[in-house]
Design an enzyme around this catalytic site. Structure first.
Site, short mmCIF file in Angstrom:
data_model
loop_
_atom_site.label_atom_id
_atom_site.label_comp_id
_atom_site.label_asym_id
_atom_site.label_seq_id
_atom_site.Cartn_x
_atom_site.Cartn_y
_atom_site.Cartn_z
N THR A 1 0.91 -1.04 -0.36
CA THR A 1 0.16 -0.08 0.01
C THR A 1 0.46 0.63 -0.43
O THR A 1 0.34 2.44 -0.57
CB THR A 1 -1.34 0.08 1.15
OG1 THR A 1 -1.52 -1.23 1.50
CG2 THR A 1 -2.15 0.70 1.34
N ARG B 1 7.74 -2.47 2.61
CA ARG B 1 7.67 -2.53 3.87
C ARG B 1 8.21 -4.10 4.52
O ARG B 1 7.95 -5.03 4.34
CB ARG B 1 6.32 -2.57 4.57
CG ARG B 1 6.88 -1.15 5.58
CD ARG B 1 5.86 -0.56 6.21
NE ARG B 1 4.95 0.33 5.49
CZ ARG B 1 3.98 1.28 5.59
NH1 ARG B 1 3.69 1.22 7.22
NH2 ARG B 1 3.89 2.33 5.75
N SER C 1 6.12 3.73 8.54
CA SER C 1 5.31 4.71 8.83
C SER C 1 4.49 4.18 10.34
O SER C 1 4.91 3.93 11.60
CB SER C 1 3.70 4.23 8.53
OG SER C 1 2.70 5.14 8.62
N HIS C 2 3.57 3.52 10.97
CA HIS C 2 2.77 3.16 11.94
C HIS C 2 3.03 2.00 12.36
O HIS C 2 2.84 1.45 13.94
CB HIS C 2 1.35 3.05 11.95
CG HIS C 2 0.80 1.83 11.29
ND1 HIS C 2 0.19 2.05 9.29
CD2 HIS C 2 0.25 1.01 10.74
CE1 HIS C 2 0.28 1.42 9.22
NE2 HIS C 2 -0.17 0.50 9.92
N LYS D 1 10.11 4.32 0.61
CA LYS D 1 9.08 4.57 -0.26
C LYS D 1 9.22 5.11 -1.39
O LYS D 1 10.85 6.27 -0.70
CB LYS D 1 8.03 5.66 -0.08
CG LYS D 1 7.51 4.64 1.80
CD LYS D 1 6.10 5.64 2.13
CE LYS D 1 6.63 6.62 3.16
NZ LYS D 1 4.90 7.41 4.10
N ASP E 1 1.69 9.61 13.58
CA ASP E 1 2.73 9.05 13.81
C ASP E 1 4.16 8.98 12.87
O ASP E 1 4.58 9.56 12.99
CB ASP E 1 2.02 7.90 12.22
CG ASP E 1 2.17 8.17 10.93
OD1 ASP E 1 2.48 9.51 10.72
OD2 ASP E 1 1.76 7.03 9.83
N ASP F 1 5.58 8.73 10.65
CA ASP F 1 6.72 9.52 9.46
C ASP F 1 5.54 10.96 9.56
O ASP F 1 5.83 11.44 8.68
CB ASP F 1 6.57 8.65 8.49
CG ASP F 1 5.46 8.04 7.66
OD1 ASP F 1 4.52 7.62 8.51
OD2 ASP F 1 5.42 8.06 6.17
N ASP G 1 2.46 11.70 8.79
CA ASP G 1 1.78 11.98 8.17
C ASP G 1 0.55 11.70 8.30
O ASP G 1 -1.26 11.88 7.66
CB ASP G 1 1.70 11.17 6.74
CG ASP G 1 1.90 9.43 6.94
OD1 ASP G 1 1.80 9.50 8.29
OD2 ASP G 1 2.28 9.09 5.76
N ARG G 2 0.03 11.37 9.41
CA ARG G 2 -0.93 10.37 9.70
C ARG G 2 -1.92 11.65 10.66
O ARG G 2 -1.27 11.79 11.95
CB ARG G 2 -1.73 9.06 11.08
CG ARG G 2 -1.17 8.50 9.50
CD ARG G 2 -1.76 6.56 10.51
NE ARG G 2 -1.18 5.51 8.85
CZ ARG G 2 -1.98 4.19 9.27
NH1 ARG G 2 -2.58 4.15 10.14
NH2 ARG G 2 -2.11 3.61 8.64
N THR H 1 -8.01 1.97 -1.35
CA THR H 1 -6.85 2.40 -0.11
C THR H 1 -5.35 2.66 -0.85
O THR H 1 -4.86 1.94 -1.59
CB THR H 1 -6.77 1.45 0.74
OG1 THR H 1 -7.87 0.83 1.23
CG2 THR H 1 -6.15 1.24 1.65
N GLU I 1 -8.81 9.09 4.10
CA GLU I 1 -8.43 7.96 4.60
C GLU I 1 -9.09 7.74 5.72
O GLU I 1 -9.32 8.30 6.67
CB GLU I 1 -7.44 7.03 4.19
CG GLU I 1 -7.12 7.54 3.15
CD GLU I 1 -6.16 6.16 2.53
OE1 GLU I 1 -5.75 4.63 2.10
OE2 GLU I 1 -4.26 6.28 3.05
N GLU I 2 -9.29 6.83 6.25
CA GLU I 2 -10.37 6.17 7.38
C GLU I 2 -9.11 6.24 8.82
O GLU I 2 -9.51 6.59 9.66
CB GLU I 2 -11.40 5.09 7.41
CG GLU I 2 -10.82 4.18 6.52
CD GLU I 2 -9.73 3.45 6.74
OE1 GLU I 2 -9.50 2.74 8.40
OE2 GLU I 2 -8.85 2.76 6.32
N SER I 3 -8.03 5.64 7.29
CA SER I 3 -6.97 5.04 8.60
C SER I 3 -6.43 6.91 9.25
O SER I 3 -4.57 6.66 9.35
CB SER I 3 -5.68 4.84 7.96
OG SER I 3 -6.13 5.48 6.60
N LYS J 1 -0.35 13.15 2.40
CA LYS J 1 -1.05 12.72 3.31
C LYS J 1 -0.53 13.79 4.70
O LYS J 1 1.03 13.39 4.73
CB LYS J 1 -1.89 11.38 4.28
CG LYS J 1 -1.57 10.43 5.14
CD LYS J 1 -1.98 9.81 4.81
CE LYS J 1 -1.69 8.20 5.20
NZ LYS J 1 -1.02 7.12 4.60
N ARG K 1 -8.83 -6.02 7.38
CA ARG K 1 -9.16 -6.04 8.13
C ARG K 1 -11.13 -5.21 7.58
O ARG K 1 -11.40 -5.74 6.68
CB ARG K 1 -8.75 -3.83 7.79
CG ARG K 1 -7.54 -3.62 7.68
CD ARG K 1 -6.98 -2.66 7.34
NE ARG K 1 -5.50 -1.92 7.15
CZ ARG K 1 -5.19 -2.21 8.37
NH1 ARG K 1 -5.00 -2.44 9.64
NH2 ARG K 1 -3.09 -2.18 7.63
#
Ligand code: VG1
Ligand code: CO
Length: 544
Positions: free
Chosen positions: A18, A22, A113-114, A126, A278, A280, A282-283, A345, A364-366, A377, A497
């Site tokens: 995604t 990773r 990320s997270h 990335k 988070d 990195d 972005d959240r 997603t 996004e919902e995340s 993001k 999920r």
């Protein structure tokens, strides 16, 4: 400078998910593993030769070593210049911004990320393209294809390159410019929001906030913006020192992993506003005193109030959400008379819509939200947007959200994650479920009737590329939805999920407990997919 050409053999597992490649740190530290992937980027993206590249990461374990390797490989692959964040640090949105302002041909962001970090945790890489956004599927596909053929990589035999002092230096023919990772990004934020109004709010004496940086990359950014430029009291930013292992925690901004912030926000004398980001940067998670703002609601509230923010005063061109994200934003777009796009997603699917000027905001919902100011993001951006909104509306977070529900109805929404399922079992669950879909339309579950059931696919309206297999959806006649997907960011087994949504418009039913309001749908999800049997789990591992 002397260049080594090192023979190597392909790894068969370098397919980006995604959000980049990773893997566990132990995978990345295998001989040639990182080098192969980086060479595959250079081989499949020939326009990088002679151009500028942006490089940085979230500071997790292996970040510094990886930066040195990539610099030496960039030099050997005839990159003209690499702009790197001091200490090898750049948050994902700051990297996106730098790629754009520098006119770089691309960027490499080192982050998982997270996901947890440290020697036993995860690492990731990335590649972002010239618009500053994550590589689209055509590019990640080309990198993957190159990784299956790579038989040598090029690396300069240069001594250690100093990345800890701002300034320009040479590595052979290549220039390395080390920049302050925070400065340009903080300036960008200042250009978008009403800093004087936010400063007044923070100095009013009747408002307090906490930002949890989770020992990840946003610490220095939040300190500069919130405490220095906006004058919030010292201590506003919690867990602000970036640590290579994030203090042993998951840098994932939800109530499970930002427990201390959650306790504070739900305790006596809670601050008025709480937020977290988070690994990195972005959240974002947004909290009011005793109040959790679901990310889907947050996106909708931002869209509905964008005209109150300097950068968006002229209105929104359109909005977009990932498919599993709730339809709260659709209701706002409808009222504003602007288009709302539904994408698979992953942030990479928003890039074309942003570049083409079709949308201004997306999310996004995340816990991911952003706008056309970058192509990623942006966690702190969302936090500052809320802070600006609170300053202008002069209302608590909970009131802003409740008023939103009164106007648009409430989209009760939850995501249940079943983690570390054996991959074969997860695949079996998905294929069995898919096989039941032809029989589902018209079927009744209590008061709910299935309208359609499908496997989501997306045709990009800008370049007509098609992405299939993006999640199994069961859509009910009343607008309720259940969505099933397998995560593309995990590194151990599979994560299922399950996303559940129901729209409620009765004004006396808007303040129910979220899980209770969705109980009937959660039950249906469990039974149609036979989750308990097929995963061997009685309950989800994480509920958001
Ligand atoms: C998850 C989220 C997705 C997000 C992605 C990257 O992907 O669901 O919405 O874009 O992480 O976010 P998945 O495939 O695990 O569901 V980040 O902040 O980890 O780069
Ligand atoms: Co992230």
């Amino acid at each position: 400078m002397e260049i080594s050409v090192v023979s190597t053999r392909p790894f068969t597992d370098q397919k980006p998910g995604t959000s980049g490649l990773r893997k566990q740190v132990s995978s990345f530290r295998r001989p040639h593993y990182l080098e192969n992937f980086v060479q595959s980027i250079f081989d499949s993206q020939p326009m990088l030769r002679g151009s500028e590249l942006v490089l940085g990461g979230d500071g997790r374990f292996f970040n510094r070593e990886a930066v040195q390797i990539i610099l030496r490989m960039a030099c050997a692959n005839e990159i003209r210049k690499v702009t790197v964040g001091r200490g090898g640090i750049l948050s994902t949105p700051a990297a996106s911004h730098l790629i754009r302002t520098r006119g770089a041909a691309g960027g490499i962001v080192l982050s998982a990320s997270h996901n947890p970090g440290g020697p036993g945790g995860d690492f990731g890489i990335k590649f972002n393209v010239a618009n500053g956004g994550p590589a689209p599927e055509s590019v990640t596909g080309a990198i993957h294809a190159a990784s299956l053929e790579v038989d040598h990589y090029r690396i300069a035999r240069s001594p250690h390159i100093d990345i800890d002092h701002v300034g320009r230096r040479q590595a052979g023919e290549m220039e390395v410019e080390v920049v302050d990772p925070v400065h340009d990004y903080a300036d960008l934020m200042e250009s978008l929001f009403d800093f004087p109004a936010m400063r007044d709010l923070l100095h009013s004496g009747s408002f307090t906030m906490r930002f949890d940086a989770m020992h990840a990359v946003t610490g220095p950014y939040a300190e500069e913006i919130l405490e220095q430029r906006l004058g919030a009291p010292a201590g506003t930013v919690m867990r602000k020192e970036p640590l290579a292992d994030f203090g042993g925690c998951h840098p994932d901004p939800n109530l499970t992993h930002a427990r201390e912030l959650g306790q504070l926000m739900y305790g006596r004398g809670a601050p008025d506003f709480g937020a977290a980001s988070d690994g990195d940067g972005d959240r974002n998670m947004i909290l009011g005193a005793g109040f959790f703002v679901s990310p889907s609601d947050s996106l909708a509230v931002l869209a509905a109030n964008a005209h109150l923010i300097p950068a968006y005063r002229g209105g929104l061109k359109g909005v977009a959400r990932s498919m599993p994200t709730s339809q709260a934003i659709d209701a706002v777009a409808d009222a504003l008379g602007i288009p709302c796009y539904e994408t698979p997603t992953g942030w990479k699917f928003f890039g074309n819509l942003l570049d083409d000027g079709r949308i201004t905001l997306c999310g996004e919902e995340s816990f991911g939200t952003s706008s056309d100011h970058v192509r990623e993001k942006d966690g702190l951006w969302a936090v500052l947007f809320w802070l600006n909104l609170i300053a202008v509306r002069n209302q608590p977070v909970a009131t802003i959200v409740r008023e939103h529900w009164q106007r648009y109805g409430r989209h009760y929404y939850t995501r249940h994650d079943y983690e570390e399922i054996e991959s074969g079992r997860a695949d079996a669950l998905m294929s069995r479920l898919r096989a039941t879909f032809p029989e589902l339309p018209g079927r009744r579950f209590g008061s709910l009737r299935v309208r359609t059931a499908d496997d989501f696919s997306y045709r990009d309206p800008v370049d007509d590329s098609v992405s299939t297999g993006q999640g199994l959806r069961i859509l009910f006649e009343d607008g309720s939805r259940i969505v099933f997907r397998l995560s593309g960011t995990g590194t151990m087994g599979a994560t299922l999920r399950v996303y559940v949504e129901r729209h409620e418009t009765r004004t006396d039913q808007l303040d129910e407990d979220n899980q209770a309001a969705l109980a009937a749908l959660i039950e249906i999800a469990g039974s149609v997919a036979d989750i308990r049997n097929l995963t061997g789990k009685d309950a989800p591992d994480v509920i958001t």
